[in-house]
Write an enzyme that holds these catalytic residues in place. Structure first.
Site, PDB file in Angstrom:
ATOM      1  CE  LYS A 112      -4.338  -1.920   1.498  1.00 31.09           C
ATOM      2  NZ  LYS A 112      -3.965  -3.347   1.587  1.00 31.09           N
TER       3      LYS A 112
HETATM    4  C1  LIG Z   1      -4.607  -4.457   0.991  1.00 32.62           C
HETATM    5  C2  LIG Z   1      -3.804  -5.700   0.911  1.00 32.62           C
HETATM    6  C3  LIG Z   1      -4.107  -6.740   0.004  1.00 32.62           C
HETATM    7  C4  LIG Z   1      -5.331  -6.705  -0.903  1.00 32.62           C
HETATM    8  O1  LIG Z   1      -5.237  -5.723  -1.926  1.00 32.62           O
HETATM    9  P1  LIG Z   1      -6.572  -5.244  -2.682  1.00 32.62           P
HETATM   10  O2  LIG Z   1      -6.124  -4.125  -3.547  1.00 32.62           O
HETATM   11  O3  LIG Z   1      -7.509  -4.791  -1.598  1.00 32.62           O
HETATM   12  O4  LIG Z   1      -7.095  -6.396  -3.442  1.00 32.62           O
HETATM   13  C5  LIG Z   1      -3.276  -7.846  -0.044  1.00 32.62           C
HETATM   14  N1  LIG Z   1      -2.217  -7.960   0.774  1.00 32.62           N
HETATM   15  C6  LIG Z   1      -1.887  -6.991   1.669  1.00 32.62           C
HETATM   16  C7  LIG Z   1      -0.711  -7.198   2.555  1.00 32.62           C
HETATM   17  C8  LIG Z   1      -2.659  -5.825   1.764  1.00 32.62           C
HETATM   18  O5  LIG Z   1      -2.340  -4.888   2.661  1.00 32.62           O
END
Ligand SMILES: *Cc1c(COP(=O)(O)O)cnc(C)c1O
Length: 465
Positions: A112
């Site tokens: 993120k």
């Molecule tokens: C947010 C997140 C995901 C999922 O991603 P999306 O874009 O919501 O599908 C997967 N792994 C981690 C570690 C995350 O923080």
């Protein structure tokens, strides 16, 4: 570049406005009206670019004339300078034709950061030019709040308020949020549970009158267009490193809200040869059920070892549906309205289209731990539970016989010690160097009662930006 709503009736916006807008006024999500498409020769040229140069190439057409090219470059340089690996998004090989794309070298050790580090800087740039200040408000169950906070630490025009349930997040998770220094950073520990926190955020967006005039409230949740945009870059980066455009690749993506994998879909629409996108889910398998039964239906939330993928609806999936239904906003609006009260079934032609590029797999906690253990055994590589779900689906697809298969490693294993422990590998986890002193750093947070009035009063009285 114009952005239009998936439900067809909200006004089209430019990049600057879409950045400051969460949901469209008709309840839909914004998507680009058209996509830039790169030729095979242009993609071949990308092989010589470093991550920041490539990011500029990919992002520039989306930002259009809202940000001057030189300023965009400066913003991208500052964003990815925060990452602690020279390649920013390095690839590691874990088996024949099996690769892991490490997206966890940012400040909070999760993918993120790619989007939120950029989003904070883009927002601040736009706000500075408009002479505006905003407040960001969000709720976290612990695993994703820190990325938003880190993304805003250098922003002069933004106050960020992140609510977490008091004494219900792990020490590492809390400390990753509460040790970030900045007058504009506000951690609120609410004496309730995560749902209480989320309900307060929702209520505050519905009635913003508690903020002084001129201050607006902005969401940085996963439906924000700029987050998706930032994520397109690493699909190109990885595929080109493994031979694109000459050689198509497969991506396996640990999926929750469908933001990350939707960026992969956009990369394919923009000319990148992508053979297949694998939607890898945990027990919260709403998307796997869509792919196998053509029906979109809610089920109760399960708590798993991969908490960042614990969801019941997958908000960005609406962006794909919009394309599957020939960008017919009225149809999407009706469908999403029906989904408020019950299941929705998709047409054969829409699903046939989806299945041309996407496949899916649901992975249990037991399988997740087994994958962590076997990968460690085979090559001494430690996966976090989310990435393990992706790699399990990558192996099971059988596609590595013909294509390079790239699993997105979305978090560093040190973030999720429970899963590592259950896989029997506690001795293998180490916090990266820059977080080793996490438990010595000073924390700052406010404990507040589980009352909307108390939270809103605190926010109104503590706007420092
Ligand atoms: C947010 C997140 C995901 C999922 O991603 P999306 O874009 O919501 O599908 C997967 N792994 C981690 C570690 C995350 O923080």
């Amino acid at each position: 570049m114009k952005y239009i709503s998936t439900r067809g009736s909200a006004p089209a916006l430019n990049f600057e406005d879409v950045l400051l807008t969460g949901l469209a006024s008709d309840g839909g999500l914004y998507v680009p009206e058209t996509l830039p498409v790169f030729s095979q020769a242009e993609i071949a040229d990308m092989a010589s670019m470093n991550y920041v140069e490539l990011a500029e190439r990919i992002v520039a057409p989306f930002v259009d004339d809202c940000i001057a090219q030189d300023d965009l470059r400066t913003i991208l340089q500052a964003t990815y300078a925060e990452f602690r690996h020279d390649a920013v998004a390095p690839l590691t090989q874990v088996a024949h034709n099996q690769w892991v794309l490490e997206l966890f070298h940012g400040p909070t050790l999760a993918f993120k950061d790619f989007a939120l580090q950029l989003l904070g800087r883009l927002l601040d740039y736009v706000l500075e030019r408009k002479h505006r200040k905003v407040a960001i408000m969000g709720a976290t169950s612990g695993d994703t709040g820190s990325a938003a906070i880190e993304g805003c630490r250098h922003c002069d025009n933004i106050d960020i308020f992140i609510l977490h349930p008091y004494q219900r997040v792990s020490d590492v998770q809390r400390r990753q949020m509460t040790t970030v220094v900045g007058d504009n950073i506000h951690n609120l520990a609410v004496q309730g549970n995560f749902d209480d926190c989320q309900a307060m955020v929702k209520a505050s967006f519905n009635d913003k009158a508690f903020l002084p005039e001129g201050r607006s409230l902005v969401a940085v949740n996963s439906i924000n267009w700029a987050r998706i945009m930032a994520q397109i870059v690493y699909y190109f980066y990885a595929a080109v490193a493994l031979g694109a455009p000459g050689r198509p690749s497969v991506f396996s993506v640990p999926t929750g809200n469908f933001g990350d994998i939707f960026a992969g879909y956009l990369a394919a629409q923009m000319g990148l040869p992508v053979e297949r996108l694998i939607i890898a889910t945990n027990r919260n398998d709403v998307l796997h059920r869509v792919m196998t039964t053509s029906t979109y239906g809610r089920q109760a939330l399960s708590h798993t070892l991969s908490p960042s993928m614990d969801i019941t609806v997958s908000s960005n999936f609406e962006r794909l549906l919009f394309d599957l239904y020939d960008r017919d906003g009225a149809t999407i609006a009706q469908m999403m309205q029906r989904f408020e009260t019950g299941d929705v079934s998709f047409s054969d032609s829409a699903m046939a289209r989806a299945r041309r590029l996407f496949s899916s797999q649901c992975v249990s906690d037991e399988q997740t731990c087994a994958q962590i253990a076997s990968t460690w055994e085979n090559c001494e590589y430690l996966l976090d539970p989310h990435s393990a779900i992706g790699l399990k689906a990558a192996f099971d697809s059988g596609l590595s016989a013909r294509y390079p298969v790239i699993t997105l490693a979305t978090a560093h294993p040190a973030k999720f010690p429970d899963a590592i422990q259950q896989a029997g590998l506690s001795q293998a986890v180490e916090l990266p160097l820059h977080l080793r002193d996490l438990f010595q750093r000073e924390e700052r947070y406010e404990v507040l009662p589980n009352e909307l009035g108390a939270v809103q009063a605190f926010m109104a009285a503590n706007l420092n930006a």
